[in-house]
Structure formats: structure tokens, C-alpha cells
Design a protein around this motif. Structure first.
Motif, short mmCIF file in Angstrom:
data_model
loop_
_atom_site.label_atom_id
_atom_site.label_comp_id
_atom_site.label_asym_id
_atom_site.label_seq_id
_atom_site.Cartn_x
_atom_site.Cartn_y
_atom_site.Cartn_z
N ARG A 186 -27.70 32.46 -50.56
CA ARG A 186 -28.12 32.55 -49.26
C ARG A 186 -29.79 32.74 -49.48
O ARG A 186 -30.72 32.29 -48.26
CB ARG A 186 -27.82 33.90 -48.78
CG ARG A 186 -26.08 33.71 -48.28
CD ARG A 186 -25.55 35.13 -47.58
NE ARG A 186 -25.66 36.17 -48.89
CZ ARG A 186 -26.06 37.22 -48.83
NH1 ARG A 186 -26.95 37.55 -47.89
NH2 ARG A 186 -25.90 38.27 -49.77
N TYR A 226 -20.62 30.69 -42.38
CA TYR A 226 -21.22 31.59 -43.21
C TYR A 226 -20.32 32.94 -43.51
O TYR A 226 -20.86 33.66 -44.40
CB TYR A 226 -22.41 32.06 -42.07
CG TYR A 226 -23.61 32.84 -42.86
CD1 TYR A 226 -24.74 32.05 -43.17
CD2 TYR A 226 -23.62 34.32 -42.89
CE1 TYR A 226 -25.54 32.95 -43.88
CE2 TYR A 226 -24.54 34.89 -43.72
CZ TYR A 226 -25.73 34.22 -44.14
OH TYR A 226 -26.74 34.73 -44.83
N HIS A 227 -19.35 32.97 -42.84
CA HIS A 227 -18.47 34.05 -42.82
C HIS A 227 -17.03 33.67 -42.97
O HIS A 227 -16.70 32.84 -42.21
CB HIS A 227 -18.65 35.16 -41.74
CG HIS A 227 -19.79 35.68 -41.52
ND1 HIS A 227 -20.34 36.93 -42.50
CD2 HIS A 227 -20.92 35.36 -40.89
CE1 HIS A 227 -21.65 37.29 -41.92
NE2 HIS A 227 -21.84 36.39 -41.20
N ARG A 249 -22.78 39.30 -33.42
CA ARG A 249 -24.16 39.89 -34.14
C ARG A 249 -25.32 39.65 -32.83
O ARG A 249 -25.19 39.06 -32.01
CB ARG A 249 -24.49 39.20 -35.30
CG ARG A 249 -23.58 39.32 -36.54
CD ARG A 249 -23.61 38.09 -37.32
NE ARG A 249 -22.50 38.40 -38.25
CZ ARG A 249 -21.54 37.79 -38.09
NH1 ARG A 249 -21.23 36.89 -37.10
NH2 ARG A 249 -20.32 38.10 -39.04
N HIS A 257 -27.27 33.06 -39.16
CA HIS A 257 -25.88 32.94 -39.98
C HIS A 257 -24.90 31.43 -39.52
O HIS A 257 -24.07 31.56 -38.89
CB HIS A 257 -24.88 34.17 -39.45
CG HIS A 257 -25.45 35.21 -40.00
ND1 HIS A 257 -24.59 36.32 -40.52
CD2 HIS A 257 -26.74 35.68 -40.62
CE1 HIS A 257 -25.23 37.34 -40.78
NE2 HIS A 257 -26.73 36.90 -41.13
#
Length: 271
Positions: A186, A226-227, A249, A257
């Protein structure tokens, strides 16, 4: 280099990671090291693990491990006085890292008695180590285990992460790997906004290992998300979420992200 004893270890418990993670890690090691070497996995489930991997049961503990949201405290089992058939320096590897270069230098760097960690870039103002890949002599971290066993819940709450506990309490202190060797996906590989919407993450030629602490793991990097708990979206779909209530977010965090599929992770992270 052939005279250096190269011992690599990993640990696996529970159901989060299966045998494929161990087999994949072994294969990456074998492609990026000068023999001879040994690869040992401490695990509570030996099913499906390839024959080249030496298997050992999880080192026993005489206390209850704390249940926390942060920190991988079961790794403390490796701080025992004895680790199966091993002695001397061992190189620990997380199951979800990607090996990008030759590993030989991780065994000749520093002194055999050193505890050597990767640098943690998430806390730039803190001299914090990262235990995704670290080397230590078997038994040297026993004082940490003995101290932890007396008040595991309090220590876990105070330090939050087991790597901070190792950084602060390793006998005679710690050393760090050279910065270019171990990169944080990251922080060091993915482009910053707005380039993350147009340019895939890069793998600097200087790297030997890329680590994936936190939510974003190699599977996510390959798929382009990203998640892990969120669906795969195109760049346009991700940007459109700015105007929808389902966005989780802030606008700035949401824009950061996002990543494109990372082909070099798919190429390297394989058995």
C-alpha cells in the motif's frame, strides 16, 4: 553463501489460510533461494501441505491468548525456547507476502545473534518494526514470551501489535533490513490518487519481498480491489459511489482506496 544455514519458518492456525497458502509460499521461496535450505511450518492442520515442507505442531503455551482486534498475537508461539528440530537463526515469513527477488541476503545480513525486522512505514515517526518477515535466533525471544504470559491481555492492549512488542522488548534491541529489500504494497507499490485510477501498482526492481499488512492482500491486488469485503468495481463505478449513500468512507479516503488489477502479483504469487 552455500555455507550459510538457511532456515525459513511460517505458522498457520485455524481456518483463515489453507494449505494452498503454505504450498505457494514454499514454491516462491524455492524459486528465489540458493540451496540448501529448510522450510518448516508450525501448524494445527497438516492436510494438503506439499511433502517438501517440514511440519511441526504449534508450540504449546501455558496461558490463554488474548482475543484482540489488532495484532497477530498467536505468532508469540514462535518465541518459545525450542522450535521443533531447529536451532540458530530462523527467517519467519507471513503466509500472504509476495517474494519478488533473491532471498540469500536475508541470511548473511547482520550477525547471527541479531533480531532483524522490516521497517513499518505506517508509523513514520515511530521506530517500529514489521514482523511480516523477520529473523531471530531460536530461543532469543523467550524473555518476551515469559513476560507476555504473565499479563497477556494487558500487554496486548498496551502494545496493540505484537510487532511493537518485539520492537520495544527484543533483547539487545533490533536491527532493520535495508529499506529497498522489503516493500509495503500500500505504501510503496500502489500509485497515489489520482494516478491509482489509471496506473497499476508497480514492483520496484530493488525489492526482494512485498508485504501486505492490513486489509489489502495479494488476492485483492490481483483482482483489483482495496478491501476484501467489497465488490470489484471499475474505476467509473468506484468514482460514482462518491454520490451514493452506500459509500463507507470520506470522499478523500474513498478516492484513495482504489487499485487496478496487479498482474505482477498474479505472476509471482503462485505455486
Amino acid at each position: 553463501m552455500s555455507q550459510v544455514k538457511k532456515q525459513l519458518i511460517c505458522i498457520n492456525w485455524g481456518s483463515k489460510y489453507g494449505a494452498e497458502y503454505i504450498n505457494r509460499l514454499y514454491a516462491m521461496v524455492a524459486r528465489n533461494i540458493t540451496p540448501p535450505f529448510s522450510f518448516t511450518c508450525f501448524t494445527d492442520n497438516c492436510r494438503g501441505i506439499r511433502g517438501e515442507v517440514k511440519l511441526e505442531p504449534l508450540p504449546e503455551l501455558d496461558f490463554e491468548l488474548p482475543v484482540t482486534e489488532k495484532g497477530i498475537w498467536p505468532k508469540c508461539r514462535l518465541w518459545n525456547e525450542k522450535l521443533g528440530h531447529l536451532s540458530g537463526p530462523v527467517l519467519f515469513l507471513d503466509l500472504d507476502l509476495v517474494i519478488t527477488g533473491n532471498l540469500d541476503d536475508f541470511f548473511s545480513f547482520g550477525n547471527p545473534d541479531d533480531v532483524i525486522l522490516a521497517r513499518n512505514p505506517s508509523n513514520p515517526l515511530e521506530r517500529l518494526g514489521q514482523t511480516s518477515i523477520y529473523r531471530f535466533p531460536v530461543g532469543k525471544l523467550l524473555p518476551l514470551l515469559e513476560q507476555f504470559s504473565k499479563s497477556p491481555a494487558e500487554i496486548a492492549k498496551s502494545y496493540k501489535y505484537e510487532q511493537r512488542y518485539v520492537t520495544r522488548n527484543a533483547p539487545n534491541g533490533i536491527k532493520f533490513w535495508p529499506k529497498p529489500w522489503v516493500l509495503h504494497f500500500r505504501h510503496h507499490c500502489r500509485p497515489t490518487f489520482p494516478f491509482n485510477y489509471f496506473i497499476p501498482a508497480k514492483c520496484p526492481a530493488s525489492s526482494k519481498v512485498v508485504i501486505f499488512p492490513g486489509d489489502l492482500n495479494p488476492v485483492d491486488a490481483i483482482q483489483g480491489r482495496y478491501h476484501s469485503d467489497e465488490p470489484i468495481r471499475t474505476a467509473a463505478e468506484h468514482i460514482q459511489l462518491i454520490f451514493k449513500a452506500e459509500r463507507k468512507r470520506s470522499v478523500t479516503a474513498h478516492l484513495r482506496h482504489y487499485i487496478l488489477p496487479t498482474t505482477w502479483v498474479e505472476k509471482l504469487w503462485r505455486e
